[in-house]
Design a protein around this motif. Structure first.
Motif, PDB file in Angstrom:
ATOM      1  N   UNK A  41       0.821  -1.147   0.006  1.00  0.00           N
ATOM      2  CA  UNK A  41       0.129  -0.032  -0.047  1.00  0.00           C
ATOM      3  C   UNK A  41       0.640   1.249  -0.049  1.00  0.00           C
ATOM      4  N   UNK A  42       1.926   1.214   0.519  1.00  0.00           N
ATOM      5  CA  UNK A  42       2.860   2.359   0.769  1.00  0.00           C
ATOM      6  C   UNK A  42       3.962   2.585  -0.396  1.00  0.00           C
ATOM      7  N   UNK A  43       4.005   1.571  -1.433  1.00  0.00           N
ATOM      8  CA  UNK A  43       4.847   1.890  -2.240  1.00  0.00           C
ATOM      9  C   UNK A  43       4.334   1.621  -3.733  1.00  0.00           C
ATOM     10  N   UNK A  44       3.476   0.503  -3.911  1.00  0.00           N
ATOM     11  CA  UNK A  44       3.070   0.349  -5.338  1.00  0.00           C
ATOM     12  C   UNK A  44       2.128   1.451  -5.838  1.00  0.00           C
ATOM     13  N   UNK A  45       2.554   1.849  -7.085  1.00  0.00           N
ATOM     14  CA  UNK A  45       1.669   3.087  -7.830  1.00  0.00           C
ATOM     15  C   UNK A  45       1.048   2.553  -9.034  1.00  0.00           C
ATOM     16  N   UNK A  46       1.570   1.499  -9.680  1.00  0.00           N
ATOM     17  CA  UNK A  46       1.226   1.110 -11.023  1.00  0.00           C
ATOM     18  C   UNK A  46       0.783  -0.235 -10.986  1.00  0.00           C
ATOM     19  N   UNK A  47      -0.388  -0.754 -11.220  1.00  0.00           N
ATOM     20  CA  UNK A  47      -0.723  -2.463 -11.239  1.00  0.00           C
ATOM     21  C   UNK A  47      -1.439  -2.722 -12.352  1.00  0.00           C
ATOM     22  N   UNK A  48      -1.061  -3.635 -13.137  1.00  0.00           N
ATOM     23  CA  UNK A  48      -1.648  -4.021 -14.346  1.00  0.00           C
ATOM     24  C   UNK A  48      -2.332  -5.405 -14.118  1.00  0.00           C
ATOM     25  N   UNK A  49      -3.550  -5.735 -14.266  1.00  0.00           N
ATOM     26  CA  UNK A  49      -4.374  -6.715 -14.214  1.00  0.00           C
ATOM     27  C   UNK A  49      -5.011  -7.022 -15.382  1.00  0.00           C
ATOM     28  N   UNK A  50      -4.716  -6.328 -16.308  1.00  0.00           N
ATOM     29  CA  UNK A  50      -5.512  -6.335 -17.777  1.00  0.00           C
ATOM     30  C   UNK A  50      -5.422  -7.849 -18.312  1.00  0.00           C
TER      31      UNK A  50
END
Length: 264
Positions: free
Chosen positions: A115-124
């Motif tokens: 939660x404190x570090x991840x800025x971009x997540x791709x689940x496409x």
């Protein structure tokens, strides 16, 4: 020197240069401490490591990821689910690419610790049908949710407000199917459909109708049983009734017989 010799020499020189480059890449990759065997690691321009595990036919997230991983690419693999402890110990993870897998389920806590570090997540381009708030937790990353077979129903409508993801992420949830089907939400962004349609109310009405139908069915069964019971015992009832009707007549004939004997 003949022209042919110059061509051969140039070709050999180019081949040698390419071999040196490949060798340098391999040595650089192995020089990174803790890089998984199925991945390629390199230094990131913003600090930490870039770990590429793309197109490796992986069926699970590697367990030996370096704790300095900054960018992690797990796209184009065979992942079916993300367990709750998959990314624990990656405090610097900024970008995570899980696109083009076979993800159908994200366990609660799948992204815990990010939660404190991840800025971009791709689940496409996966097989996701719904969103579980417990899987995302406090994650606020910008998330690519496009090209999944989303099932637009009451569960998804209840889950949406609980997600803390970047609001723009939810616009990519496009209905593949809907429940109930009569709402005809296919091909429409769920975030727009949900402002006009109440999937939970429709489900409640459907449930109420089902309860009424069930109660009517039980009532019909009871009535049918009573009718059957009466018909089945009708002959016995008639026989008993005729017997009861005959009782006064028998008593009268008995008294008449006694009177006649007395006279004689």
């Amino acid at each position: 020197m003949p022209i042919g010799c110059h061509a051969v020499a140039s070709c050999l020189s180019l081949t040698f240069t390419l071999l040196l480059h490949v060798l340098d890449v391999c040595l650089s990759n192995h020089a990174v401490n803790g890089c998984p065997e199925s991945c390629f690691c390199s230094e990131s321009v913003d600090g930490g490591l870039v770990v590429r595990c793309s197109d490796m036919q992986l069926m699970a997230v590697p367990r030996d990821l370096p704790n300095t991983t900054r960018h992690l690419y797990l796209d184009n693999n065979l992942l079916l689910t993300i367990p709750s402890d998959a990314f624990i110990g990656l405090p610097l993870l900024f970008k995570l690419d899980l696109s083009h897998n076979k993800l159908a389920y994200l366990e609660p806590g799948a992204f815990q610790g990010l939660a404190d570090s991840l800025s971009s997540l791709d689940l496409s381009s996966n097989q996701l049908e719904t969103l579980d708030p417990k899987a995302f937790g406090d994650l606020r990353a910008e998330t690519n949710l496009s090209h999944n077979p989303w099932l637009c129903d009451c569960r998804l409508q209840l889950a949406m407000p609980q997600l803390l993801l970047d609001p723009s992420s939810l616009t990519e949830v496009v209905c593949n199917t809907s429940e109930p089907e009569k709402l005809e939400a296919q091909g429409m962004p769920f975030i727009l459909v949900a402002t006009e349609l109440d999937f939970c109310a429709a489900l409640q009405r459907t449930t109420d109708v089902a309860v009424l139908i069930t109660m009517f069915g039980w009532f019909t069964m009871v009535i049918s049983y009573l009718v059957y019971y009466v018909r089945h015992n009708q002959e016995d009832a008639i026989r008993h009734l005729e017997y009861l009707k005959s009782l006064p007549n028998r008593q009268g004939r008995y008294e008449e017989s006694l009177t006649l004997n007395t006279r004689l």
